[in-house]
Design a protein around this motif. Sequence first.
Motif, PDB file in Angstrom:
ATOM      1  N   PRO A  43     -11.428   4.703   5.885  1.00  0.00           N
ATOM      2  CA  PRO A  43     -10.405   4.499   4.865  1.00  0.00           C
ATOM      3  C   PRO A  43     -10.799   3.424   3.860  1.00  0.00           C
ATOM      4  CG  PRO A  43      -9.808   3.255   6.812  1.00  0.00           C
ATOM      5  CD  PRO A  43     -11.108   3.968   7.133  1.00  0.00           C
ATOM      6  N   TYR A  45      -8.605   0.764   1.501  1.00  0.00           N
ATOM      7  CA  TYR A  45      -7.230   0.259   1.368  1.00  0.00           C
ATOM      8  C   TYR A  45      -6.922  -0.060  -0.093  1.00  0.00           C
ATOM      9  CZ  TYR A  45      -7.467  -0.034   6.414  1.00  0.00           C
ATOM     10  OH  TYR A  45      -7.606   0.281   7.747  1.00  0.00           O
ATOM     11  N   ARG A  47      -3.972  -1.994  -2.429  1.00  0.00           N
ATOM     12  CA  ARG A  47      -2.753  -2.803  -2.447  1.00  0.00           C
ATOM     13  C   ARG A  47      -1.854  -2.336  -3.587  1.00  0.00           C
ATOM     14  NH1 ARG A  47      -0.334  -6.906  -5.004  1.00  0.00           N
ATOM     15  NH2 ARG A  47       0.869  -8.442  -3.790  1.00  0.00           N
ATOM     16  N   LYS A  61      -4.587   9.646  -1.262  1.00  0.00           N
ATOM     17  CA  LYS A  61      -4.356   9.565   0.186  1.00  0.00           C
ATOM     18  C   LYS A  61      -5.104  10.672   0.908  1.00  0.00           C
ATOM     19  CE  LYS A  61       0.265   7.442   0.478  1.00  0.00           C
ATOM     20  NZ  LYS A  61       1.695   7.716   0.818  1.00  0.00           N
ATOM     21  N   VAL A  66      -5.686   4.422   1.847  1.00  0.00           N
ATOM     22  CA  VAL A  66      -4.512   3.957   2.588  1.00  0.00           C
ATOM     23  C   VAL A  66      -3.820   2.920   1.713  1.00  0.00           C
ATOM     24  CG1 VAL A  66      -3.676   2.760   4.636  1.00  0.00           C
ATOM     25  CG2 VAL A  66      -5.578   4.390   4.824  1.00  0.00           C
ATOM     26  N   VAL A  68      -1.064   0.055   0.864  1.00  0.00           N
ATOM     27  CA  VAL A  68      -0.271  -0.999   1.502  1.00  0.00           C
ATOM     28  C   VAL A  68       0.394  -1.824   0.401  1.00  0.00           C
ATOM     29  CG1 VAL A  68      -1.816  -1.116   3.498  1.00  0.00           C
ATOM     30  CG2 VAL A  68      -2.193  -2.653   1.548  1.00  0.00           C
ATOM     31  N   GLU A  73      -0.949  -6.125   5.941  1.00  0.00           N
ATOM     32  CA  GLU A  73      -0.846  -4.797   6.555  1.00  0.00           C
ATOM     33  C   GLU A  73      -2.221  -4.200   6.862  1.00  0.00           C
ATOM     34  OE1 GLU A  73       1.869  -2.158   4.370  1.00  0.00           O
ATOM     35  OE2 GLU A  73       2.582  -3.949   3.303  1.00  0.00           O
ATOM     36  N   ILE A  74      -3.271  -4.850   6.380  1.00  0.00           N
ATOM     37  CA  ILE A  74      -4.623  -4.340   6.572  1.00  0.00           C
ATOM     38  C   ILE A  74      -5.221  -4.953   7.829  1.00  0.00           C
ATOM     39  CG2 ILE A  74      -6.934  -4.183   5.558  1.00  0.00           C
ATOM     40  CD1 ILE A  74      -5.620  -4.513   2.815  1.00  0.00           C
ATOM     41  N   VAL A  81     -10.725  -3.348   0.070  1.00  0.00           N
ATOM     42  CA  VAL A  81      -9.357  -3.249  -0.421  1.00  0.00           C
ATOM     43  C   VAL A  81      -9.421  -3.295  -1.945  1.00  0.00           C
ATOM     44  CG1 VAL A  81      -9.010  -5.745  -0.190  1.00  0.00           C
ATOM     45  CG2 VAL A  81      -7.043  -4.238  -0.396  1.00  0.00           C
TER      46      VAL A  81
END
Length: 325
Positions: A43, A45, A47, A61, A66, A68, A73-74, A81
């Motif tokens: 994945p 991430y 934000r 997605k 993913v 967040v 949350e990671i 990210v």
Amino acid sequence: MRSDQNQPLPRLDVLLCAPRGFCAGVDRAVQIVELAIERYGAPVYVRHEIVHNRFVVDALKAKGAVFVEELDEIPETGQPVIFSAHGVPKAVPAAARDRRLLYLDATCPLVSKVHREAEIQHRKGREVVLIGHAGHPEVVGTMGQLPPGAVSLVETVADAERFVPQDPAALAWITQTTLSVDDTREIVAALEKRFPAIVPPHKDDICYATTNRQEAVKAVAGQVDAMVVVGAPNSSNSQRLREVAERAGCPRSFLVQRAAELDWSAIGPIARLGLTAGASAPEVLVEEVIAAFAERYEIHLESVRTAEETVAFNLPRELRQSAAE
């Protein structure tokens, strides 16, 4: 739908506003997520929503992104990210560095320009007045470039008229990039009337794409019976397009995310339709709306172009090789 297959469909002239849809900043942000997934694998991430469009977010997605709201949350990970196109407060990359997270910044360069302007004015000892919408991610990010209390948010002319600065002789104003051009002009005029020494940004903060899309809507609005804006309800620039259409003389203006949201009873009988899309809405959704109208009308498309856009932004250094390949 057609009640009698033997009856011809009524004619509908559709005036397509141009420019519309994706801007360079949104296109860059989406590319960053896609290229990061290609380079680092899933994945990846992200934000906050990378851009304010559910269709775009869901497509990413499906590819392995993913989403967040906050970094906590990671999980502990070596995966990157990505910060959204709206920009983030300085505390966010600082927190990412503290956790040794690999991060990629998809902030639109025109938003970053506003951040730099805020920092420059603050260093010069001026209180910064930010014209924008409270709670919008871009506003949160811009205010988060400076210490608490260094930026004062003004949303309306009324706000500008009751604003009490720390020092009327040491003020500068900046704006969110996705505002109504006309509304912002009125707010700036109110500030300049009260505070003649207030310093403007070096260059207009409302981005070229926001301005161009609003001008295209103004050119069409007075010629049509209804205007459909394709965009998300939490998209500032899309909401402004709907408002601009109404103010420019369109009797009915609607914001929809997808064709399924079209309210045919509210749209009513029409002969001419204006159609545009916010800067985070992909063209496939515009085509979807056209197809929905084509089930009920004989469509005649006409493009109304008010500007040419050739802007493109560089990708982060980490992803340029992947893009070249």
